[in-house]
Write an enzyme that holds these catalytic residues in place. Structure first.
Site, mmCIF file in Angstrom:
data_model
loop_
_atom_site.group_PDB
_atom_site.id
_atom_site.type_symbol
_atom_site.label_atom_id
_atom_site.label_comp_id
_atom_site.label_asym_id
_atom_site.label_seq_id
_atom_site.Cartn_x
_atom_site.Cartn_y
_atom_site.Cartn_z
ATOM 1 N N ASP A 27 0.807 -1.223 0.000
ATOM 2 C CA ASP A 27 0.000 0.000 0.000
ATOM 3 C C ASP A 27 0.842 1.276 0.000
ATOM 4 O OD1 ASP A 27 -3.053 -0.934 0.596
ATOM 5 O OD2 ASP A 27 -1.612 -2.259 1.578
ATOM 6 N N HIS A 29 0.620 3.642 -2.454
ATOM 7 C CA HIS A 29 -0.316 4.687 -2.888
ATOM 8 C C HIS A 29 0.392 5.868 -3.552
ATOM 9 C CE1 HIS A 29 -4.145 3.091 -1.336
ATOM 10 N NE2 HIS A 29 -3.397 2.537 -0.392
ATOM 11 N N ASP A 69 -1.561 -2.066 -4.382
ATOM 12 C CA ASP A 69 -1.770 -0.622 -4.255
ATOM 13 C C ASP A 69 -0.460 0.156 -4.316
ATOM 14 O OD1 ASP A 69 -4.475 -0.926 -4.162
ATOM 15 O OD2 ASP A 69 -4.742 -0.302 -2.082
ATOM 16 N N ASN A 137 -6.696 -3.121 -4.919
ATOM 17 C CA ASN A 137 -7.968 -2.589 -5.416
ATOM 18 C C ASN A 137 -7.801 -1.217 -6.050
ATOM 19 O OD1 ASN A 137 -7.496 -1.893 -2.549
ATOM 20 N ND2 ASN A 137 -9.347 -0.668 -2.763
ATOM 21 N N HIS A 138 -6.801 -0.447 -5.624
ATOM 22 C CA HIS A 138 -6.612 0.886 -6.204
ATOM 23 C C HIS A 138 -5.966 0.822 -7.574
ATOM 24 C CE1 HIS A 138 -7.725 3.969 -3.126
ATOM 25 N NE2 HIS A 138 -7.735 2.894 -2.367
ATOM 26 N N HIS A 223 -4.309 -9.219 -1.128
ATOM 27 C CA HIS A 223 -4.742 -7.841 -0.897
ATOM 28 C C HIS A 223 -6.257 -7.855 -0.721
ATOM 29 C CE1 HIS A 223 -3.932 -3.418 -1.394
ATOM 30 N NE2 HIS A 223 -5.232 -3.424 -1.645
ATOM 31 N N HIS A 251 -3.691 -4.345 1.877
ATOM 32 C CA HIS A 251 -4.994 -3.657 1.885
ATOM 33 C C HIS A 251 -5.309 -2.993 3.214
ATOM 34 C CE1 HIS A 251 -8.909 -2.463 0.510
ATOM 35 N NE2 HIS A 251 -9.515 -3.152 1.455
ATOM 36 N N HIS A 253 -4.519 -0.852 6.315
ATOM 37 C CA HIS A 253 -3.519 0.200 6.438
ATOM 38 C C HIS A 253 -2.858 0.283 7.805
ATOM 39 C CE1 HIS A 253 -4.361 2.918 2.725
ATOM 40 N NE2 HIS A 253 -4.397 1.630 2.415
#
Length: 625
Positions: A27, A29, A69, A137-138, A223, A251, A253
């Site tokens: 993650d 991002h 992610d 998912n992102h 994830h 996934h 956080h």
């Protein structure tokens, strides 16, 4: 495996040449925009990603393992992609030899990739620190589509694995990596809708192919939801295959990097958490780490490496009834509470910010602050604008510092991590049990509303299926174009349908639009498939794809706030134009134009605000655990 987490440290006979070193993170991002969302800098994610890569290089790891992610957006900007590739080029390419042997059938484990081989065996690349990653998912490209991870894989910067290609039966072949006498079997499962994956696990349709000929240390990276929002909207941590040794869970956080032994199961679970805070919930405020995983045969250890470049984040709770707040010279209890909260931020919270400043180069200095205030009477709420103005230069999120939560008189509030997370409360609305009444969810509520007879015709061009799918993509994948794209797509197919009906009057057009909507609603499964394809393939919903044939004019504005209008230009009938033929605009006085704007589409604007050089064959057997 019991106790083996420490044995690698205690055993002096361990040969470092047999040890595989892995930097674990999830993650990242990249591209999360603080400049737009929080008022601070926009480079937070890249600063921290560089720190992660630097950790890998400084520790001379054999590989970096990412749990999804990597990007914040399904369709990251070109700037985001460019910055990512610059960092990967800087830290992952070089002359240092990669000592890992790749033993898997690359045609199988990389079947979805353009380059079907591991990148450090590519003769055209000098990869010194390979990255293996799944998608989350992102950065989910959606089924049978190309995404950002496919692009990075094609460049050779990452090894992209675990992309599912069958929604009815998940079969995962492992990546086998060898370093002298240590073998690791790496299983990856990129993001799948939690309800669907939960059902697949219940039906025993998730199959991890086991290695038969050699002893391997088995790692599974996924994830998915780990926290239970509902009965079938998470993956129970006890349901995974029991032959696994270590699970890397993406996934979620909150950082829980230290491996946790799962009761009655063989494996441990490590949850690295996100590297930056993307929401203002309590779990995000905890110290963030990545893991340095070392594996020697069947033994392992995980060392937590603290991330020093992250933006300071203070999360706190105040239950007003537990504090002695006096009115004094204040005109009201709300004014007195406002002054009390101001002093609390200045004297209690801001000093705690200083403790999170590490001196790391380019660490963002403006902190994130979330103060959740529990009150009992509405008179205790105050206007937070004055506090936001006071701290606008000191805090990255001044307008979001204060969150009021009402509690019942006498209600006991649990402090610390047991408090309900605000985002969890919201996220639960968007998900539901497979067997439950869908009206308890936001998509279900929307469906129930538009299924009511008095509301049925408030949506004519747009279907509830299309609306809910766009809503899910917006919430789940941060697809900010989902609503715009579905409106454009459904306007286009409706216009095409109307043209084929040879309809002239305004009322006839209205009725045909309703007929077309009802037809799509009666074929819900097909409508769902069409909607997903339209949202997955930008070419179907881009402005350039809008039909401009005779009789149809679809106007598309570049401004998202502009009204979207559907205009029809129809003659009295086919073949009744002028002698110019079918392509002509019609003879003198014979044409008839009807302009009709369907304002029900404006509902979308309200909803948008809601939140193969050294390859060897191996034998596998089906897992029965």
């Amino acid at each position: 495996m019991q106790g083996s987490i420490h044995s690698l440290v205690q055993n002096p006979q361990i040969d470092p040449e047999d040890t595989i070193s892995i930097l674990v993170a999830t993650d990242i991002h990249l591209g999360f925009n603080y400049k737009k969302k929080r008022g601070g800098q926009s480079d937070d994610s890249f600063i921290t990603f560089e720190e992660i890569l630097k950790y890998g290089k400084d520790n001379e790891v054999d590989l970096i393992l990412l749990g999804g992610d990597l990007f914040h957006d399904t369709k990251p900007s070109q700037t985001t992609l460019l910055k990512c590739m610059e960092l990967l080029r800087k830290y992952c390419l070089g002359t240092r030899e990669c000592k890992l042997e790749f033993l898997s059938d690359s045609e199988v484990v990389f079947q979805h990739c353009a380059q079907k081989h591991v990148n450090y065996e590519d003769p055209n690349l000098n990869v010194s620190m390979p990255i293996f990653t799944i998608h989350g998912n992102h950065d989910d490209p959606s089924f049978d589509a190309v995404g950002s991870m496919d692009v990075l894989s094609a460049t050779g910067f990452v090894n992209y694995f675990g992309k599912w290609t069958d929604l009815t039966h998940v079969e995962i072949s492992p990546i086998i990596l060898k370093k002298r006498n240590t073998h690791v079997a790496l299983y990856g499962l990129s993001y799948i809708n939690d309800q669907r994956l939960s059902r697949l696990y219940r039906d025993e349709k998730v199959e991890l192919k086991r290695v038969k000929d050699i002893d391997t240390f088995n790692i599974f990276v996924l994830h998915q939801n780990r926290v239970k929002h509902g009965e079938f909207v998470h993956i129970p941590e006890t349901r995974l295959h029991n032959f696994l040794d270590l699970v890397i869970w993406g996934h979620e956080h909150e950082c829980r990097i230290t491996p946790e032994k799962i009761a009655d199961r063989k494996y441990y679970i490590s949850q690295p958490g996100s590297s930056i805070a993307t929401s203002l919930c309590e779990g995000e405020s905890k110290p963030k780490h990545v893991g340095l995983l070392k594996i020697n045969k069947d033994q392992f250890k995980m060392k937590a490496l603290k991330l020093k470049s992250v933006r300071p984040f203070i999360f706190d709770n105040i239950v007003l009834r537990d504090h002695d707040i006096k009115i004094g010279d204040c005109v009201s209890i709300a004014d007195s509470i406002s002054q009390y909260i101001d002093r609390y931020i200045e004297n209690e919270i801001m000093p705690r910010v200083a403790t999170q400043l590490t001196g790391y180069p380019n660490q963002p200095l403006q902190p994130l602050i979330r103060l959740r205030i529990f009150y009992e009477d509405d008179s205790e709420q105050f206007d937070t604008l004055s506090l936001a103005q006071k701290y606008c230069d000191e805090v990255a999120n001044p307008l979001e510092m204060i969150l009021f939560r009402k509690m019942k008189s006498g209600e006991k509030i649990k402090h610390g991590s047991d408090l309900n997370e605000d985002l969890d409360d919201i996220a639960e609305l968007f998900q539901g049990d497979i067997g439950q009444d869908w009206t308890s969810t936001v998509p279900g509520g929307i469906k129930k509303y538009f299924d009511m007879e008095e509301n049925k015709d408030k949506l004519t061009v747009l279907t509830v299926t299309g609306l809910n799918e766009a809503l899910n993509r917006y919430v789940d994948r941060n697809d900010i174009d989902a609503f715009k794209n579905i409106v454009r797509y459904q306007m286009e197919i409706t216009a095409k349908y109307i043209k084929e009906q040879n309809t002239g009057s305004v009322e006839d057009i209205r009725q045909e639009i309703k007929n077309f909507r009802d037809k799509r609603l009666s074929e819900e499964q097909q409508e769902q498939t069409n909607v997903r394809k339209a949202l997955t393939n930008p070419s179907l919903t881009s402005p350039r794809s809008v039909t401009k044939s005779r009789g149809i004019d679809l106007t598309n504005s570049d401004n998202d706030d502009d009204d979207l209008a559907l205009s029809f230009s129809k003659t009295r009938g086919r073949g009744r134009g002028s002698r110019g033929g079918r392509g002509s605009r019609g003879g003198r006085g014979r044409g008839k134009t009807t302009n009709e704007k369907y304002t029900s589409i404006a509902t979308i604007q309200n909803l948008r605000s809601a939140q193969s050089s050294r390859k060897r064959d191996f034998i596998v057997i089906d897992d029965s655990d």
